[in-house]
Design a protein around this motif. Structure first.
Motif, PDB file in Angstrom:
ATOM      1  N   LEU A  66     118.247  -9.129 142.035  1.00 13.29           N
ATOM      2  CA  LEU A  66     119.066  -7.919 141.932  1.00 13.29           C
ATOM      3  C   LEU A  66     120.514  -8.261 141.630  1.00 13.29           C
ATOM      4  N   LEU A  67     121.020  -9.326 142.260  1.00 12.02           N
ATOM      5  CA  LEU A  67     122.399  -9.752 142.012  1.00 12.02           C
ATOM      6  C   LEU A  67     122.575 -10.204 140.563  1.00 12.02           C
ATOM      7  N   ALA A  68     121.650 -11.037 140.085  1.00 11.64           N
ATOM      8  CA  ALA A  68     121.733 -11.520 138.703  1.00 11.64           C
ATOM      9  C   ALA A  68     121.591 -10.373 137.710  1.00 11.64           C
ATOM     10  N   ALA A  69     120.676  -9.440 137.995  1.00 10.73           N
ATOM     11  CA  ALA A  69     120.496  -8.287 137.107  1.00 10.73           C
ATOM     12  C   ALA A  69     121.747  -7.425 137.090  1.00 10.73           C
ATOM     13  N   GLY A  70     122.378  -7.267 138.250  1.00 10.81           N
ATOM     14  CA  GLY A  70     123.623  -6.502 138.310  1.00 10.81           C
ATOM     15  C   GLY A  70     124.728  -7.142 137.490  1.00 10.81           C
ATOM     16  N   LEU A  71     124.839  -8.480 137.574  1.00  8.83           N
ATOM     17  CA  LEU A  71     125.836  -9.192 136.772  1.00  8.83           C
ATOM     18  C   LEU A  71     125.544  -9.048 135.281  1.00  8.83           C
ATOM     19  N   HIS A  72     124.259  -9.080 134.946  1.00  7.17           N
ATOM     20  CA  HIS A  72     123.859  -8.913 133.553  1.00  7.17           C
ATOM     21  C   HIS A  72     124.258  -7.530 133.030  1.00  7.17           C
ATOM     22  N   ILE A  73     124.013  -6.513 133.822  1.00  6.04           N
ATOM     23  CA  ILE A  73     124.375  -5.150 133.420  1.00  6.04           C
ATOM     24  C   ILE A  73     125.890  -5.012 133.286  1.00  6.04           C
ATOM     25  N   LEU A  74     126.633  -5.607 134.227  1.00  7.37           N
ATOM     26  CA  LEU A  74     128.096  -5.557 134.149  1.00  7.37           C
ATOM     27  C   LEU A  74     128.599  -6.257 132.887  1.00  7.37           C
ATOM     28  N   ALA A  75     127.959  -7.374 132.522  1.00  8.38           N
ATOM     29  CA  ALA A  75     128.363  -8.090 131.319  1.00  8.38           C
ATOM     30  C   ALA A  75     128.113  -7.245 130.073  1.00  8.38           C
ATOM     31  N   VAL A  76     126.960  -6.572 130.035  1.00  2.00           N
ATOM     32  CA  VAL A  76     126.647  -5.700 128.896  1.00  2.00           C
ATOM     33  C   VAL A  76     127.672  -4.574 128.791  1.00  2.00           C
ATOM     34  N   LEU A  77     128.038  -3.989 129.929  1.00  4.59           N
ATOM     35  CA  LEU A  77     129.035  -2.925 129.928  1.00  4.59           C
ATOM     36  C   LEU A  77     130.405  -3.452 129.497  1.00  4.59           C
ATOM     37  N   ALA A  78     130.752  -4.667 129.952  1.00  6.47           N
ATOM     38  CA  ALA A  78     132.041  -5.251 129.582  1.00  6.47           C
ATOM     39  C   ALA A  78     132.119  -5.498 128.081  1.00  6.47           C
ATOM     40  N   TYR A  79     131.018  -5.975 127.499  1.00  3.32           N
ATOM     41  CA  TYR A  79     131.003  -6.173 126.050  1.00  3.32           C
ATOM     42  C   TYR A  79     131.211  -4.846 125.327  1.00  3.32           C
ATOM     43  N   ARG A  80     130.634  -3.806 125.863  1.00  2.96           N
ATOM     44  CA  ARG A  80     130.759  -2.497 125.232  1.00  2.96           C
ATOM     45  C   ARG A  80     132.192  -1.957 125.346  1.00  2.96           C
ATOM     46  N   LEU A  81     132.793  -2.107 126.530  1.00  4.48           N
ATOM     47  CA  LEU A  81     134.103  -1.525 126.781  1.00  4.48           C
ATOM     48  C   LEU A  81     135.247  -2.377 126.223  1.00  4.48           C
TER      49      LEU A  81
END
Length: 225
Positions: A160-175
């Motif tokens: 869950l922690l790794a998946a959360g970091l992955h989602i945050l990274a995807v959002l950061a790339y977008r923003l």
């Protein structure tokens, strides 16, 4: 660069996308079945995750160019350099994973491999009725079973922690960089400058055979108990 200079280039094959989104759905199913105490569904979900992960590992050596580990795994120093340049605006001309993203893929695969393997030997988790056991729990001592059961629960939190970091990274790339990483993983292609070559893709027959072998291997292992 104007839109006229961009063309659709296929970057992800259907097999990589199957594993990616299949595991997303299966993790949700595994969590739900644990919450509801549906042991048979939980085991089935875990075995399916193991099948997909084993297939993805094999595809990482024999499959499409963007799926191969040697294509996207770089040194940790290269990954750190990539992260250091992250705030810099630039067009998205990348085919496949970034240097940092490649290491995240490796971490996620390792965690996702540990989860069903420990689940095979787990027993009597609080979410399930008394006596619920993994298919191979009787093959190890009570102490080992207890240790693996604890590891199974703790590793899910790491996922869950790794998946959360992955989602945050995807959002950061977008923003930050205005790079859309979600749609290419959904549809398989992205807009890239004309003239950029599409990566080589693996044989669908080989992929089908590897997936079948992974499924047979998991089925055979679960019958050992």
């Amino acid at each position: 660069m104007d839109d006229q200079a961009l063309v659709q280039v296929k970057v992800w094959d259907g097999w990589v996308r199957l594993v990616h989104w299949g595991i997303v759905l299966l993790l949700g199913l595994s969590w739900l079945s644990a919450e509801k105490g549906w042991i048979d569904l939980h085991i089935l979900s875990g075995c399916t995750v193991l099948t997909l992960v084993l297939f993805r590992i094999a595809w990482g050596f024999l499959g499409s160019e963007t799926a191969r580990f040697r294509y996207f795994l770089r040194s940790p120093l290269t990954a750190l350099r990539h992260l250091a340049h992250f705030p810099r605006p630039e067009p998205d001309h990348r085919v496949g994973h970034t240097a940092a993203g490649g290491w995240m893929v490796l971490v996620l695969l390792a965690l996702l491999l540990v989860q069903p393997l420990t689940g095979l030997f787990s027993a009597e988790e609080p979410e399930f009725s008394y006596g619920a056991r993994g298919p191979l729990a009787d093959l190890v001592s009570a102490e080992t079973c207890e240790w693996l059961t604890g590891l199974h629960a703790a590793n899910f939190n790491l996922i869950l922690l790794a998946a959360g970091l992955h989602i945050l990274a995807v959002l950061a790339y977008r923003l930050v960089k205005r790079h859309d990483l979600v749609r290419p993983m959904l549809r398989g292609w992205k807009w890239l400058p004309a003239g950029m070559a599409s990566p080589r893709f693996g044989s669908p027959w080989l992929a089908t055979a590897l997936l079948a072998l992974a499924a047979l291997a998991v089925y055979g292992v679960t019958r050992l108990g």
